[in-house]
Design a protein around this motif. Structure first.
Motif, short mmCIF file in Angstrom:
data_model
loop_
_atom_site.label_atom_id
_atom_site.label_comp_id
_atom_site.label_asym_id
_atom_site.label_seq_id
_atom_site.Cartn_x
_atom_site.Cartn_y
_atom_site.Cartn_z
N UNK A 1 51.17 38.61 -10.52
CA UNK A 1 52.34 39.48 -10.63
C UNK A 1 53.60 38.64 -10.79
N UNK A 2 53.65 37.50 -10.11
CA UNK A 2 54.83 36.65 -10.22
C UNK A 2 55.01 36.13 -11.65
N UNK A 3 53.90 35.74 -12.29
CA UNK A 3 53.99 35.26 -13.67
C UNK A 3 54.41 36.38 -14.61
N UNK A 4 53.86 37.58 -14.39
CA UNK A 4 54.23 38.69 -15.26
C UNK A 4 55.70 39.07 -15.09
N UNK A 5 56.17 39.04 -13.85
CA UNK A 5 57.59 39.32 -13.65
C UNK A 5 58.47 38.23 -14.28
N UNK A 6 58.03 36.98 -14.18
CA UNK A 6 58.79 35.89 -14.80
C UNK A 6 58.87 36.07 -16.31
N UNK B 1 62.86 29.78 -15.62
CA UNK B 1 63.11 29.18 -14.31
C UNK B 1 63.70 30.19 -13.33
N UNK B 2 64.73 30.90 -13.79
CA UNK B 2 65.33 31.90 -12.90
C UNK B 2 64.39 33.02 -12.56
N UNK B 3 63.61 33.47 -13.56
CA UNK B 3 62.64 34.54 -13.29
C UNK B 3 61.58 34.12 -12.30
N UNK B 4 61.11 32.86 -12.40
CA UNK B 4 60.08 32.38 -11.46
C UNK B 4 60.62 32.34 -10.03
N UNK B 5 61.85 31.85 -9.87
CA UNK B 5 62.44 31.77 -8.53
C UNK B 5 62.70 33.16 -7.96
N UNK B 6 63.31 34.02 -8.78
CA UNK B 6 63.63 35.36 -8.31
C UNK B 6 62.37 36.16 -8.00
N UNK B 7 61.34 36.06 -8.83
CA UNK B 7 60.08 36.78 -8.58
C UNK B 7 59.43 36.29 -7.29
N UNK B 8 59.51 34.95 -7.05
CA UNK B 8 58.94 34.42 -5.81
C UNK B 8 59.64 34.95 -4.57
N UNK B 9 60.96 35.04 -4.64
CA UNK B 9 61.70 35.56 -3.50
C UNK B 9 61.46 37.05 -3.30
N UNK B 10 61.35 37.79 -4.41
CA UNK B 10 61.14 39.23 -4.29
C UNK B 10 59.74 39.54 -3.76
N UNK B 11 58.75 38.73 -4.14
CA UNK B 11 57.36 39.01 -3.74
C UNK B 11 56.97 38.32 -2.44
N UNK B 12 57.87 37.58 -1.82
CA UNK B 12 57.53 36.89 -0.58
C UNK B 12 57.04 37.84 0.52
N UNK B 13 57.66 39.04 0.70
CA UNK B 13 57.13 39.95 1.73
C UNK B 13 55.69 40.38 1.48
N UNK B 14 55.29 40.43 0.20
CA UNK B 14 53.91 40.83 -0.08
C UNK B 14 52.91 39.82 0.45
N UNK B 15 53.29 38.55 0.49
CA UNK B 15 52.39 37.54 1.05
C UNK B 15 52.12 37.81 2.52
N UNK B 16 53.16 38.20 3.27
CA UNK B 16 52.97 38.52 4.68
C UNK B 16 52.13 39.78 4.85
#
Length: 368
Positions: free
Chosen positions: A9-14, A89-104
């Motif tokens: 999902x992170x790659x697709x969002x990026x 680059x910006x999309x990868x960072x932003x997607x990672x921050x947005x999806x961080x709660x899903x990891x928990x």
């Protein structure tokens, strides 16, 4: 279910973010290009000032569209390349921050799947979709943990209660086997009593399971008619105990299983009769309609009950003071069955100590 691997999902969002940036950049460059074309002639040439000779003082060179394209295209390509890099680059960072709660949330799900129901996400931050999902998951885990603990206690209590009549039967048979001249009639009577209690307990467990699974057909039911029927069935027991039954109230139409609701009212009234005064007691059954549904109230005289004790009476195999085994004492599942049947009909059961002694049981159900 086995599924083929796919992009994260992170790659697709990026990629989506970078694609949006490229489209926006291309649109902006196209607007600039169209704007410039309005002021550029098709062919290159020169213009002269008033009175100046051709190519002399005061002449101005005007580039054509081909010259403009040669100057504009490399810069536009460089800008699109920069936008692609920034978008990725910006999309990868932003997607990672947005999806961080899903990891928990995923970690908590896997932990719960392995049996650790005491784990909670407790997601911090402002209220958003991820926070709502995490809170809902925590609430589900809490209910599931409580339900599993309740089922474990119930299974342990049920095993103990079912083992008791079997142990008594085994003891009676062992004593009879060692007695050279056993009283067969007395032995049969005792075995019949123990067996009857085991059957009653088994039937109560089946009713409880049926109510939990909600495996019943719903139909129109009038609680006032069921109250009269239950009072008529239990009238001999009330007369034997010296308890007066009074039924009153208006028609209370609801929807559900007639058999289960009759079992509910019978259990409440049986409880009111058995756990009453030694003599001269009373039990009242009242039905009424409320703004939110219908209600049935069973009230009885008896000993004064503590609030903390009353709050535990609906738990399986819990009995208050004086609630010991006798000929009509039940198996300790009467109020537990009432509570489960009420919950299966989207209703509630509330128990309150009666000010003058005894118990007040109120069941609320949705109106038909």
């Amino acid at each position: 279910m086995a599924r083929p691997p796919g992009p994260s999902v992170r790659l697709r969002l990026t990629l989506s973010y970078a694609g949006f940036v490229l489209v926006a950049g291309a649109g902006l460059l196209a607007v600039v290009w169209v704007f410039l074309l309005r002021y550029v002639p098709d062919e290159a040439g020169s213009t002269s000032g008033p009175g100046a000779p051709d190519g002399g003082f005061g002449s101005t060179f005007m580039p054509g569209r081909s010259d403009l394209w040669d100057a504009f295209a490399p810069k536009a390509a460089l800008m699109m390349g920069l936008l692609l890099v920034v978008g990725l680059a910006g999309g990868w960072v932003l997607a990672g921050r947005m999806l961080a709660p899903l990891d928990r949330i995923t970690a908590a799900t896997r932990s719960a799947g392995s049996g650790a129901l005491d784990h909670r996400i407790r997601l911090s931050g402002r209220n958003d979709e991820f926070r709502e999902l995490a809170d809902a998951f925590d609430a589900m885990l809490e209910r599931l943990e409580r339900h599993v603990a309740e089922q474990q206690r119930f299974a342990a209590n049920a095993s103990h209660e079912l083992r008791t009549p079997l142990a008594i039967t085994q003891t009676l048979l062992d004593v009879a086997a060692k007695d050279p001249d056993p009283d067969v009639d007395l032995l049969v009577e005792r075995l019949r009593t123990v067996n009857t209690r085991a059957i009653d307990l088994t039937e109560a467990l089946l009713v409880l399971s049926r109510a939990d699974q909600r495996s019943f057909e719903r139909g129109p039911v009038d609680l006032s008619l069921l109250a009269e029927e239950a009072a008529e069935v239990l009238l001999p027991l009330a007369e034997e105990r010296g308890v007066t039954i009074t039924t009153a109230g208006e028609a209370a139409a609801t929807s559900g299983s007639r058999a289960l609701l009759l079992q509910l009212i019978t259990n409440l009234l049986h409880n009111a009769i058995v756990h009453n005064l030694p003599s001269g007691g009373s039990a009242w059954v009242t039905t009424r309609t409320t703004s939110s549904g219908v209600a049935l109230v069973v009230e009885n005289t008896g000993d004064r009950l503590d609030r903390l004790l009353v709050d535990t009476l609906a738990e399986p195999f819990r009995r208050g003071s004086g609630r010991l085994h006798d000929d009509h004492g039940g198996v300790g599942l009467g109020l537990a069955i009432v509570q489960r049947i009420a919950a299966a009909h989207d209703g509630t059961l509330s128990l309150d100590p009666r000010p003058g002694g005894g118990l007040v049981a109120t069941m609320s159900l949705p109106r038909r």
